[in-house]
Design an enzyme around this catalytic site. Structure first.
Site, short mmCIF file in Angstrom:
data_model
loop_
_atom_site.label_atom_id
_atom_site.label_comp_id
_atom_site.label_asym_id
_atom_site.label_seq_id
_atom_site.Cartn_x
_atom_site.Cartn_y
_atom_site.Cartn_z
CB ALA A 22 -0.92 -0.02 1.22
CB VAL A 23 4.00 2.19 1.85
CG1 VAL A 23 5.00 3.34 1.80
CG2 VAL A 23 3.41 2.05 3.25
CB SER A 73 18.54 -2.45 14.89
OG SER A 73 19.81 -1.86 14.82
CB THR A 105 9.30 -0.09 15.13
OG1 THR A 105 9.50 -1.50 15.08
CG2 THR A 105 9.52 0.54 13.77
CG ASP A 128 2.67 -9.01 21.08
OD1 ASP A 128 2.49 -10.16 20.64
OD2 ASP A 128 3.72 -8.68 21.69
NE ARG A 155 -12.54 -26.90 23.51
CZ ARG A 155 -12.60 -26.84 24.84
NH1 ARG A 155 -12.89 -27.92 25.55
NH2 ARG A 155 -12.35 -25.72 25.48
NE ARG A 212 -19.46 -26.73 36.03
CZ ARG A 212 -18.62 -25.77 36.46
NH1 ARG A 212 -18.74 -25.28 37.68
NH2 ARG A 212 -17.68 -25.32 35.68
CB THR A 255 2.80 -21.75 14.78
OG1 THR A 255 2.24 -21.56 16.09
CG2 THR A 255 3.65 -23.01 14.79
CD GLN A 256 0.81 -17.83 19.14
OE1 GLN A 256 0.00 -17.26 19.82
NE2 GLN A 256 1.96 -18.28 19.62
O1 F6P Z 1 6.16 -8.68 19.60
C1 F6P Z 1 5.68 -9.81 18.96
C2 F6P Z 1 6.22 -11.07 19.59
O2 F6P Z 1 5.79 -12.14 18.79
C3 F6P Z 1 5.85 -11.28 21.06
O3 F6P Z 1 4.55 -11.80 21.21
C4 F6P Z 1 6.92 -12.24 21.48
O4 F6P Z 1 7.15 -12.16 22.87
C5 F6P Z 1 8.14 -11.74 20.74
O5 F6P Z 1 7.64 -11.08 19.60
C6 F6P Z 1 9.11 -12.81 20.33
O6 F6P Z 1 10.19 -12.20 19.72
P1 F6P Z 1 11.34 -12.96 18.90
O7 F6P Z 1 10.75 -13.44 17.62
O8 F6P Z 1 12.38 -11.93 18.70
O9 F6P Z 1 11.76 -14.11 19.75
#
Ligand code: F6P
Length: 324
Positions: A22-23, A73, A105, A128, A155, A212, A255-256
């Site tokens: 987009a930039v 950095s 950043t 995050d 699950r 329960r 993975t996230q």
């Molecule tokens: O800031 C995003 C993040 O994925 C955090 O959730 C996590 O603690 C951190 O970066 C992990 O950083 P790195 O990839 O440098 O280990």
């Protein structure tokens, strides 16, 4: 403004490529020359700048990661590093910057701007969702869905074996991913850094479930939780609960951070990338573009870093009610 540069910095996030696109395309549309900087501030220091065209960003809107690469950095934290970075920008005729990243950043951008005055506008790129000044950050929606997919899978096996699973999701200081994926995944409990859940309360909740006749349970833990990481919490529970409890721990980790961005992230990234560029063209500096209530807004870097972004504690209450 005749020439600008764009870079990604800090932890990567799905949707960063859509934001770069987009930039770059926005700049081409407005007749501005645009350079890419590789590897964030490290590349600025090393002079890794190259000219981009609308073709440079073809076929990337759907790709995870960042084509410009990213880094945290250490050198940019030093005055010498920032001086080298400034000299390289001047040598390439760069008059403004679009910085895609998170807290670290924007802290760097703020100091740099104070020292050398090169106008910078940020776009919030971090899974995050911990930045004040925008409802959502680029990459957050995709990360929540990735975590949710894993929770759904866990699950199945938790229920087959009557087990308790502690699932650790990312979020260094923030429980946003935990709370959203926990609600959507029907977790019995969600533990976040913003609100302390003592071990005694975790045990209480699990025991109430057993009484329960619940045979399996899922506890989603944000990595920055005060009681420790998921493995440490699981260990404490094992030591304090009488009898045999079958506990397993899964850490979802990086993975996230990967994968193709969701539609929501691609759209958000496109709006924020163009918003950052057009803000820069209109004379904005030292601010982050964000979307609040569907409106484009600019918030000073200082506020995005300093002000907390509170989580909705009522959602934690809801997790307990709905897991009855
Ligand atoms: O800031 C995003 C993040 O994925 C955090 O959730 C996590 O603690 C951190 O970066 C992990 O950083 P790195 O990839 O440098 O280990």
């Amino acid at each position: 403004m005749k020439r600008i540069a764009v870079f990604t910095s800090g932890g990567d996030a799905p949707g960063m490529n859509a934001c770069i696109r987009a930039v770059v395309r926005g700049a081409v549309y407005h007749g501005i020359e645009v350079f890419g900087i590789r590897k964030g501030y490290n590349g600025m220091i090393a002079g890794e700048l190259f000219e981009m065209s609308s073709h440079s960003v073809s076929n990337i809107v759907q790709r995870g990661g960042t084509i410009l690469k990213s880094a945290r950095s250490k050198e940019f934290m030093t005055p010498e590093g920032r001086k080298k970075a400034y000299d390289n920008l001047v040598a390439h005729g760069i008059e403004g910057l679009v910085a895609i990243g998170g807290n670290g950043t924007f802290t760097g951008a703020m100091i740099f701007q104070r020292e050398y005055g090169i106008p910078t506008v940020g776009a919030p790129g971090t899974i995050d969702n911990d930045l004040y000044g925008t409802d959502y950050t680029i990459g957050y929606d995709t990360a929540v869905n990735t975590a949710l997919d894993a929770i759904d899978r866990i699950r199945d096996t938790a229920s087959s074996h009557d087990r308790i699973f502690f699932i650790e999701v990312m979020g260094r200081d923030s429980g946003y991913i935990a709370i959203q994926s926990g609600i959507a995944g029907g977790a019995e409990l969600v533990m976040v850094p913003e609100v302390l859940t003592p071990i005694s309360e975790v045990i209480d909740t699990l025991q109430q479930g057993w009484s329960r006749s619940k045979s399996s349970s899922i506890v989603v833990v944000a990595e920055g939780d005060e009681e420790g990481n998921a493995a440490q919490i699981a260990e404490k529970i094992k030591q304090q609960v009488e009898g045999d409890v079958d506990i397993r721990v899964t850490t979802l980790g990086h993975t996230q951070r990967g994968g193709s961005p969701s539609a929501q992230d691609r759209i958000l990234a496109s709006r924020l990338g163009l918003g950052a560029l057009e803000g820069l063209m209109a004379g904005q500096k030292n601010v982050m573009a964000g979307i609040i209530n569907n409106e484009l807004v600019y918030t000073p870097f200082e506020d995005t870093i300093r002000l907390p972004k509170p989580i909705n504690e009522d959602l934690l209450r809801m997790v307990r009610i709905l897991s009855i």
